[in-house]
Design a protein around this motif. Sequence first.
Motif, PDB file in Angstrom:
ATOM      1  N   PRO A   1       0.840  -1.211   0.000  1.00 43.69           N
ATOM      2  CA  PRO A   1       0.000   0.000   0.000  1.00 43.69           C
ATOM      3  C   PRO A   1       0.874   1.260   0.000  1.00 43.69           C
ATOM      4  CG  PRO A   1       0.127  -0.898   2.207  1.00 43.69           C
ATOM      5  CD  PRO A   1       0.920  -1.830   1.327  1.00 43.69           C
ATOM      6  N   TYR A   2       0.260   2.387  -0.369  1.00 43.09           N
ATOM      7  CA  TYR A   2       0.979   3.665  -0.341  1.00 43.09           C
ATOM      8  C   TYR A   2       1.629   3.895   1.025  1.00 43.09           C
ATOM      9  CZ  TYR A   2      -0.996   5.346  -4.757  1.00 43.09           C
ATOM     10  OH  TYR A   2      -1.318   5.507  -6.080  1.00 43.09           O
ATOM     11  N   GLN A   3       0.931   3.482   2.091  1.00 44.89           N
ATOM     12  CA  GLN A   3       1.454   3.733   3.442  1.00 44.89           C
ATOM     13  C   GLN A   3       2.841   3.116   3.617  1.00 44.89           C
ATOM     14  OE1 GLN A   3      -1.585   3.052   2.504  1.00 44.89           O
ATOM     15  NE2 GLN A   3      -3.112   3.957   3.862  1.00 44.89           N
ATOM     16  N   VAL A   4       3.040   1.939   3.034  1.00 45.80           N
ATOM     17  CA  VAL A   4       4.353   1.284   3.131  1.00 45.80           C
ATOM     18  C   VAL A   4       5.337   1.950   2.168  1.00 45.80           C
ATOM     19  CG1 VAL A   4       5.579  -0.874   2.650  1.00 45.80           C
ATOM     20  CG2 VAL A   4       3.438  -0.912   3.968  1.00 45.80           C
ATOM     21  N   ILE A   5       4.882   2.182   0.947  1.00 41.51           N
ATOM     22  CA  ILE A   5       5.770   2.790  -0.061  1.00 41.51           C
ATOM     23  C   ILE A   5       6.252   4.155   0.435  1.00 41.51           C
ATOM     24  CG2 ILE A   5       5.846   3.708  -2.428  1.00 41.51           C
ATOM     25  CD1 ILE A   5       3.649   1.525  -3.088  1.00 41.51           C
ATOM     26  N   HIS A   6       5.333   4.951   0.966  1.00 41.93           N
ATOM     27  CA  HIS A   6       5.706   6.296   1.437  1.00 41.93           C
ATOM     28  C   HIS A   6       6.640   6.233   2.641  1.00 41.93           C
ATOM     29  CE1 HIS A   6       1.935   8.162  -0.624  1.00 41.93           C
ATOM     30  NE2 HIS A   6       2.884   7.860  -1.471  1.00 41.93           N
ATOM     31  N   ALA A   7       6.473   5.223   3.475  1.00 38.31           N
ATOM     32  CA  ALA A   7       7.364   5.103   4.640  1.00 38.31           C
ATOM     33  C   ALA A   7       8.801   4.846   4.176  1.00 38.31           C
ATOM     34  CB  ALA A   7       6.884   3.974   5.554  1.00 38.31           C
ATOM     35  N   ILE A   8       8.949   4.024   3.142  1.00 42.00           N
ATOM     36  CA  ILE A   8      10.293   3.746   2.611  1.00 42.00           C
ATOM     37  C   ILE A   8      10.880   5.018   1.999  1.00 42.00           C
ATOM     38  CG2 ILE A   8      11.638   2.428   0.919  1.00 42.00           C
ATOM     39  CD1 ILE A   8       9.469   0.218   1.137  1.00 42.00           C
ATOM     40  N   VAL A   9      10.066   5.700   1.194  1.00 44.49           N
ATOM     41  CA  VAL A   9      10.541   6.917   0.521  1.00 44.49           C
ATOM     42  C   VAL A   9      10.926   7.975   1.568  1.00 44.49           C
ATOM     43  CG1 VAL A   9       9.851   8.826  -0.990  1.00 44.49           C
ATOM     44  CG2 VAL A   9       9.249   6.461  -1.594  1.00 44.49           C
TER      45      VAL A   9
END
Length: 406
Positions: A32-40
């Motif tokens: 999900p975006y929540q995971v992708i954004h946390a990495i970014v």
Amino acid sequence: MLNVRKDFPILTKVHNGHPLVYLDNAATTQKPYQVIHAIVDLLEHHNGNPHRGAHILSVEASVAYDEAREAVCRFINAAHTEEVIFVRNATEGMNLITRSYAETHLKKGDKIVIPISEHHANLVTWQRVCRVTGAELVYMYLDETGHFTEDDFAKIDGKTKIVSFAGISNVLGMKVPAKKLIEKAHAVGAVAIYDGAQSVPHMKVDVQDLDCDFMVFSGHKMMGSAGTGVIYGKRDLLNDMEPFLLGGDMIEYVQEQTTTFNVLPFKFEAGTENVEGAVALHAAIDYLNTLGWDAIEAHEHELVVRALAGMKNVPHLHIIGSTDPDEKTGVIAFTLDGVHPHDVATILDSYGIAIRSGHHCAQPFGAHIHAEASNRISFYIYNTVDEVDYFIEKLKLVRKQMGYAD
Ligand code: PMP
């Protein structure tokens, strides 16, 4: 039903002119975006080498990494954060346990007992332990529908030093009687190891309630990124073990000829840590916690009920293991008479449907049930009933496309 698809950018993909229907979640899950954004966010603002410097980025990376460990600790209800060790994946976890615990604690005459349905990560690793120590690998063969029998439980006897099993098999998709296996193991003085690769992403797994001695799982199967997995181990056992990998950060003091080792969990985390992986896993745990286990399990159960009902009406289809929706989790393996599993998967791919084909890294089980290869569908929180119906509709065409009348 859960309504989370908007959080998963990859699910808007169109393949061969069809919307992607992703049914290979037991292999890996989407993010999900929540995971992708946390990495970014980590990489854009907080990237440093943790536990190694006084500067701001090292400190911020350390905080992010340590907070991820605390989140995992709460997630599996470990008693102490130092019982949570980050590794690359469940496979590396099993290698660590077999090398650092089993190879130094077992001897000739000892028994290791595992179900025949195990993934190679929990099987090939034990073959090596047997080669090195002279211990014997003994299988619980289960009945035709994948249930443990009294004969299976009787294999756990006074000679048994290890009982190791997947909480949910990646082929049978059935929950094993974990507590009973662990109690039996402890009753004979054996260590119980729980492979949570297929269960931790889908249900509440509480290591203190289970009382397992070790547990492993992989972040990428629960929306985290690849390259981050976890070992849980009881503190006394971990303290008593040799480190697995040697090098930076796992040491206390190094002299020319000898080294003393760091405390837990660092003793088992040699080299620069995968901070973005830990952060991704933390974000995935937060995401699952927000949804709640009741909603997740109800969602997956509804998909399983629908799939099993539909698959019953597909001629020449055989489901591996139980066909009772109350016994099956979101993993359903099957064969279709006269069609090779790779052909089934290729034909379905032409309709945009992604399913697994092959031996599912469980070759001894395939040989045991005379299904060396099979297909597998597996669900996660973003799959829908419409996707299940579409899959069944196209599955019914497969044999016809291969030239059969029905
Ligand atoms: N155990 C089980 C039951 C699995 O399904 C898998 C992955 N298919 C593994 C272990 C290994 O996981 P990984 O490849 O992430 O190490």
